[in-house]
Design a protein around this motif. Structure first.
Motif, PDB file in Angstrom:
ATOM      1  N   ALA A  65       0.835  -1.207   0.000  1.00 46.33           N
ATOM      2  CA  ALA A  65       0.000   0.000   0.000  1.00 46.33           C
ATOM      3  C   ALA A  65       0.872   1.260   0.000  1.00 46.33           C
ATOM      4  O   ALA A  65       0.552   2.258  -0.642  1.00 46.33           O
ATOM      5  CB  ALA A  65      -0.911  -0.009   1.218  1.00 46.33           C
ATOM      6  N   LYS A  66       1.978   1.188   0.698  1.00 47.73           N
ATOM      7  CA  LYS A  66       2.887   2.345   0.760  1.00 47.73           C
ATOM      8  C   LYS A  66       3.676   2.510  -0.549  1.00 47.73           C
ATOM      9  O   LYS A  66       3.943   3.623  -0.987  1.00 47.73           O
ATOM     10  CB  LYS A  66       3.864   2.127   1.934  1.00 47.73           C
ATOM     11  CG  LYS A  66       4.885   3.227   2.115  1.00 47.73           C
ATOM     12  CD  LYS A  66       5.744   2.944   3.348  1.00 47.73           C
ATOM     13  CE  LYS A  66       6.881   3.937   3.483  1.00 47.73           C
ATOM     14  NZ  LYS A  66       7.838   3.530   4.524  1.00 47.73           N
ATOM     15  N   TYR A  67       4.009   1.364  -1.152  1.00 44.17           N
ATOM     16  CA  TYR A  67       4.884   1.405  -2.333  1.00 44.17           C
ATOM     17  C   TYR A  67       4.111   1.215  -3.630  1.00 44.17           C
ATOM     18  O   TYR A  67       4.555   0.522  -4.536  1.00 44.17           O
ATOM     19  CB  TYR A  67       5.970   0.340  -2.197  1.00 44.17           C
ATOM     20  CG  TYR A  67       6.870   0.533  -0.998  1.00 44.17           C
ATOM     21  CD1 TYR A  67       7.440   1.783  -0.732  1.00 44.17           C
ATOM     22  CD2 TYR A  67       7.164  -0.525  -0.136  1.00 44.17           C
ATOM     23  CE1 TYR A  67       8.264   1.968   0.364  1.00 44.17           C
ATOM     24  CE2 TYR A  67       7.996  -0.344   0.964  1.00 44.17           C
ATOM     25  CZ  TYR A  67       8.539   0.907   1.211  1.00 44.17           C
ATOM     26  OH  TYR A  67       9.368   1.091   2.284  1.00 44.17           O
ATOM     27  N   VAL A  68       2.955   1.843  -3.701  1.00 49.13           N
ATOM     28  CA  VAL A  68       2.072   1.621  -4.844  1.00 49.13           C
ATOM     29  C   VAL A  68       2.674   2.116  -6.168  1.00 49.13           C
ATOM     30  O   VAL A  68       2.395   1.574  -7.226  1.00 49.13           O
ATOM     31  CB  VAL A  68       0.670   2.217  -4.546  1.00 49.13           C
ATOM     32  CG1 VAL A  68       0.700   3.718  -4.518  1.00 49.13           C
ATOM     33  CG2 VAL A  68      -0.375   1.689  -5.486  1.00 49.13           C
ATOM     34  N   THR A  69       3.552   3.129  -6.091  1.00 48.41           N
ATOM     35  CA  THR A  69       4.247   3.576  -7.315  1.00 48.41           C
ATOM     36  C   THR A  69       5.760   3.386  -7.138  1.00 48.41           C
ATOM     37  O   THR A  69       6.266   3.360  -6.008  1.00 48.41           O
ATOM     38  CB  THR A  69       3.984   5.068  -7.616  1.00 48.41           C
ATOM     39  OG1 THR A  69       4.533   5.853  -6.543  1.00 48.41           O
ATOM     40  CG2 THR A  69       2.494   5.356  -7.756  1.00 48.41           C
ATOM     41  N   LEU A  70       6.451   3.331  -8.264  1.00 46.22           N
ATOM     42  CA  LEU A  70       7.917   3.212  -8.198  1.00 46.22           C
ATOM     43  C   LEU A  70       8.510   4.442  -7.502  1.00 46.22           C
ATOM     44  O   LEU A  70       9.470   4.330  -6.732  1.00 46.22           O
ATOM     45  CB  LEU A  70       8.489   3.069  -9.611  1.00 46.22           C
ATOM     46  CG  LEU A  70       8.162   1.763 -10.352  1.00 46.22           C
ATOM     47  CD1 LEU A  70       8.729   1.808 -11.772  1.00 46.22           C
ATOM     48  CD2 LEU A  70       8.710   0.539  -9.608  1.00 46.22           C
ATOM     49  N   GLN A  71       7.903   5.593  -7.741  1.00 48.80           N
ATOM     50  CA  GLN A  71       8.440   6.812  -7.117  1.00 48.80           C
ATOM     51  C   GLN A  71       8.330   6.751  -5.594  1.00 48.80           C
ATOM     52  O   GLN A  71       9.214   7.225  -4.876  1.00 48.80           O
ATOM     53  CB  GLN A  71       7.704   8.049  -7.659  1.00 48.80           C
ATOM     54  CG  GLN A  71       8.221   9.328  -7.031  1.00 48.80           C
ATOM     55  CD  GLN A  71       8.076  10.546  -7.924  1.00 48.80           C
ATOM     56  OE1 GLN A  71       7.921  10.412  -9.135  1.00 48.80           O
ATOM     57  NE2 GLN A  71       8.148  11.721  -7.338  1.00 48.80           N
ATOM     58  N   ALA A  72       7.264   6.136  -5.090  1.00 52.99           N
ATOM     59  CA  ALA A  72       7.094   6.029  -3.630  1.00 52.99           C
ATOM     60  C   ALA A  72       8.233   5.210  -3.027  1.00 52.99           C
ATOM     61  O   ALA A  72       8.729   5.524  -1.929  1.00 52.99           O
ATOM     62  CB  ALA A  72       5.740   5.394  -3.307  1.00 52.99           C
ATOM     63  N   ILE A  73       8.671   4.184  -3.729  1.00 53.06           N
ATOM     64  CA  ILE A  73       9.785   3.362  -3.231  1.00 53.06           C
ATOM     65  C   ILE A  73      11.079   4.182  -3.205  1.00 53.06           C
ATOM     66  O   ILE A  73      11.806   4.221  -2.203  1.00 53.06           O
ATOM     67  CB  ILE A  73       9.986   2.112  -4.122  1.00 53.06           C
ATOM     68  CG1 ILE A  73       8.774   1.190  -4.035  1.00 53.06           C
ATOM     69  CG2 ILE A  73      11.266   1.381  -3.734  1.00 53.06           C
ATOM     70  CD1 ILE A  73       8.909  -0.095  -4.855  1.00 53.06           C
ATOM     71  N   VAL A  74      11.361   4.855  -4.320  1.00 52.55           N
ATOM     72  CA  VAL A  74      12.620   5.604  -4.423  1.00 52.55           C
ATOM     73  C   VAL A  74      12.656   6.724  -3.370  1.00 52.55           C
ATOM     74  O   VAL A  74      13.676   6.931  -2.704  1.00 52.55           O
ATOM     75  CB  VAL A  74      12.796   6.149  -5.865  1.00 52.55           C
ATOM     76  CG1 VAL A  74      14.025   7.041  -5.968  1.00 52.55           C
ATOM     77  CG2 VAL A  74      12.896   4.988  -6.866  1.00 52.55           C
ATOM     78  N   GLU A  75      11.534   7.398  -3.184  1.00 52.25           N
ATOM     79  CA  GLU A  75      11.496   8.487  -2.188  1.00 52.25           C
ATOM     80  C   GLU A  75      11.632   7.944  -0.763  1.00 52.25           C
ATOM     81  O   GLU A  75      12.333   8.538   0.067  1.00 52.25           O
ATOM     82  CB  GLU A  75      10.192   9.285  -2.329  1.00 52.25           C
ATOM     83  CG  GLU A  75      10.200  10.162  -3.567  1.00 52.25           C
ATOM     84  CD  GLU A  75       8.896  10.945  -3.777  1.00 52.25           C
ATOM     85  OE1 GLU A  75       8.947  11.952  -4.495  1.00 52.25           O
ATOM     86  OE2 GLU A  75       7.844  10.539  -3.234  1.00 52.25           O
ATOM     87  N   ALA A  76      10.992   6.817  -0.481  1.00 56.00           N
ATOM     88  CA  ALA A  76      11.087   6.241   0.871  1.00 56.00           C
ATOM     89  C   ALA A  76      12.530   5.814   1.152  1.00 56.00           C
ATOM     90  O   ALA A  76      13.043   6.019   2.267  1.00 56.00           O
ATOM     91  CB  ALA A  76      10.140   5.047   1.007  1.00 56.00           C
ATOM     92  N   GLU A  77      13.190   5.263   0.150  1.00 53.27           N
ATOM     93  CA  GLU A  77      14.591   4.854   0.364  1.00 53.27           C
ATOM     94  C   GLU A  77      15.501   6.076   0.527  1.00 53.27           C
ATOM     95  O   GLU A  77      16.452   6.048   1.317  1.00 53.27           O
ATOM     96  CB  GLU A  77      15.059   3.970  -0.804  1.00 53.27           C
ATOM     97  CG  GLU A  77      14.392   2.596  -0.763  1.00 53.27           C
ATOM     98  CD  GLU A  77      15.016   1.580  -1.702  1.00 53.27           C
ATOM     99  OE1 GLU A  77      14.866   0.380  -1.459  1.00 53.27           O
ATOM    100  OE2 GLU A  77      15.650   1.984  -2.705  1.00 53.27           O
ATOM    101  N   ARG A  78      15.210   7.135  -0.204  1.00 49.93           N
ATOM    102  CA  ARG A  78      15.994   8.383  -0.049  1.00 49.93           C
ATOM    103  C   ARG A  78      15.876   8.878   1.396  1.00 49.93           C
ATOM    104  O   ARG A  78      16.879   9.233   2.032  1.00 49.93           O
ATOM    105  CB  ARG A  78      15.448   9.444  -1.009  1.00 49.93           C
ATOM    106  CG  ARG A  78      16.138  10.796  -0.896  1.00 49.93           C
ATOM    107  CD  ARG A  78      15.342  11.873  -1.612  1.00 49.93           C
ATOM    108  NE  ARG A  78      13.994  11.992  -1.069  1.00 49.93           N
ATOM    109  CZ  ARG A  78      13.000  12.659  -1.647  1.00 49.93           C
ATOM    110  NH1 ARG A  78      13.192  13.252  -2.801  1.00 49.93           N
ATOM    111  NH2 ARG A  78      11.805  12.720  -1.072  1.00 49.93           N
ATOM    112  N   ASP A  79      14.650   8.836   1.927  1.00 51.31           N
ATOM    113  CA  ASP A  79      14.438   9.336   3.285  1.00 51.31           C
ATOM    114  C   ASP A  79      15.045   8.403   4.335  1.00 51.31           C
ATOM    115  O   ASP A  79      15.440   8.846   5.411  1.00 51.31           O
ATOM    116  CB  ASP A  79      12.930   9.519   3.548  1.00 51.31           C
ATOM    117  CG  ASP A  79      12.328  10.564   2.595  1.00 51.31           C
ATOM    118  OD1 ASP A  79      13.116  11.326   1.985  1.00 51.31           O
ATOM    119  OD2 ASP A  79      11.090  10.589   2.427  1.00 51.31           O
ATOM    120  N   ALA A  80      15.137   7.114   4.017  1.00 48.50           N
ATOM    121  CA  ALA A  80      15.611   6.143   5.016  1.00 48.50           C
ATOM    122  C   ALA A  80      17.129   5.956   5.012  1.00 48.50           C
ATOM    123  O   ALA A  80      17.706   5.606   6.034  1.00 48.50           O
ATOM    124  CB  ALA A  80      14.927   4.789   4.773  1.00 48.50           C
TER     125      ALA A  80
END
Ligand code: CIS
Length: 209
Positions: A65-80
């Protein structure tokens, strides 16, 4: 039936966000294509692409649900990941996967555009070399460039390659190329959108392996 049109990329929404689940499902059909190419040199490429897909899927499945788009994954990894990012996790896997996808795009577009070596019309080395020079070469040191030259020598004839794209059926070249052109419409938009996302998020790296 065409292999490409059995597994087409979907049209992107107006914001050009790439749905992770749909993307992973579609690209998961690419690796098995290497088995029809008839040389073990392609297994290196197959395993690299498989590894990228597996890595992105593993992140996605942690929280679909959080990683519904590829951009959501890349942004979450940038923040983490702080300073380690973007050379980390699914961001790195997608960075390389998109280069392989760009290679395929340029190769198929070149074939669809009728570019060929007039002295060797049944070879696709000119098309493969164009795709390699534009999508991958600058990211490869001399050892990997040598693997490329080996793969180039093992490349299938144009007629066999088009037949493989048609699931081994005898299909008229023009019909096969029409399918390739149709496949390329959404495919190209998707690959372009991923490249644009990497540029906008400053996630692109240019180191060579
Ligand atoms: C038809 C003949 C084609 C000849 C092709 C020659 C291509 C070039 C050969 C280069 C050899 C590459 C060997 C691997 C090199 C890797 O070292 C390199 C870097 O890897 C990355 C990892 O991926 O390294 C990172 C660390 O620095 C990470 O480890 C990363 O992995 S991670 O992050 O996941 O852990 N990798 C590359 O350079 C990428 C190479 C990609 C090559 C793509 C070549 C594609 C050739 C396709 C030919 C067939 C086209 C057919 C078209 C469509 C078929 C689709 C059919 C199914 C339909 C499905 C619908 C979509």
């Amino acid at each position: 039936m065409s292999l490409l049109l059995d597994n087409p990329f979907q049209e992107l929404p107006p914001d050009r966000a790439v749905d992770t689940d749909l993307f992973l499902e579609t690209v998961s059909h690419i690796p098995s294509f290497f088995d029809c190419l008839g040389s073990t040199v392609f297994s290196v490429i197959k395993s690299d692409i498989n590894g990228n897909i597996t890595k992105i899927r593993a992140v996605y499945l942690k929280d679909p649900a959080k990683y519904v788009t590829l951009q959501a994954i890349v942004e979450a990894e940038r923040d983490a990941h702080g300073a380690q990012w973007p050379k980390v996790g699914a961001t790195l896997a997608l960075m390389w996967l998109k280069r392989g996808l760009r290679f395929i795009q340029i190769l198929l577009q070149s074939l669809a555009d009728g570019e060929r070596d007039e002295n060797n019309p049944n070879l696709i080395r000119v098309n493969i070399t164009k795709a390699y020079e534009q999508a991958l070469k600058k990211y490869h040191g001399w050892i990997v460039q040598k693997i490329f030259r080996t793969a180039l020598l093992a490349a299938p004839y144009r007629s066999n390659f088009l037949k493989a794209l048609s699931r081994g059926e005898e299909v008229k070249e023009e019909d096969c190329l029409a399918n390739v052109r149709q496949f390329l419409v959404n495919y190209t938009v998707t690959v372009d959108a991923i490249y644009e996302m990497y540029t906008n998020l400053n996630a692109e790296l240019d180191y060579a392996v």
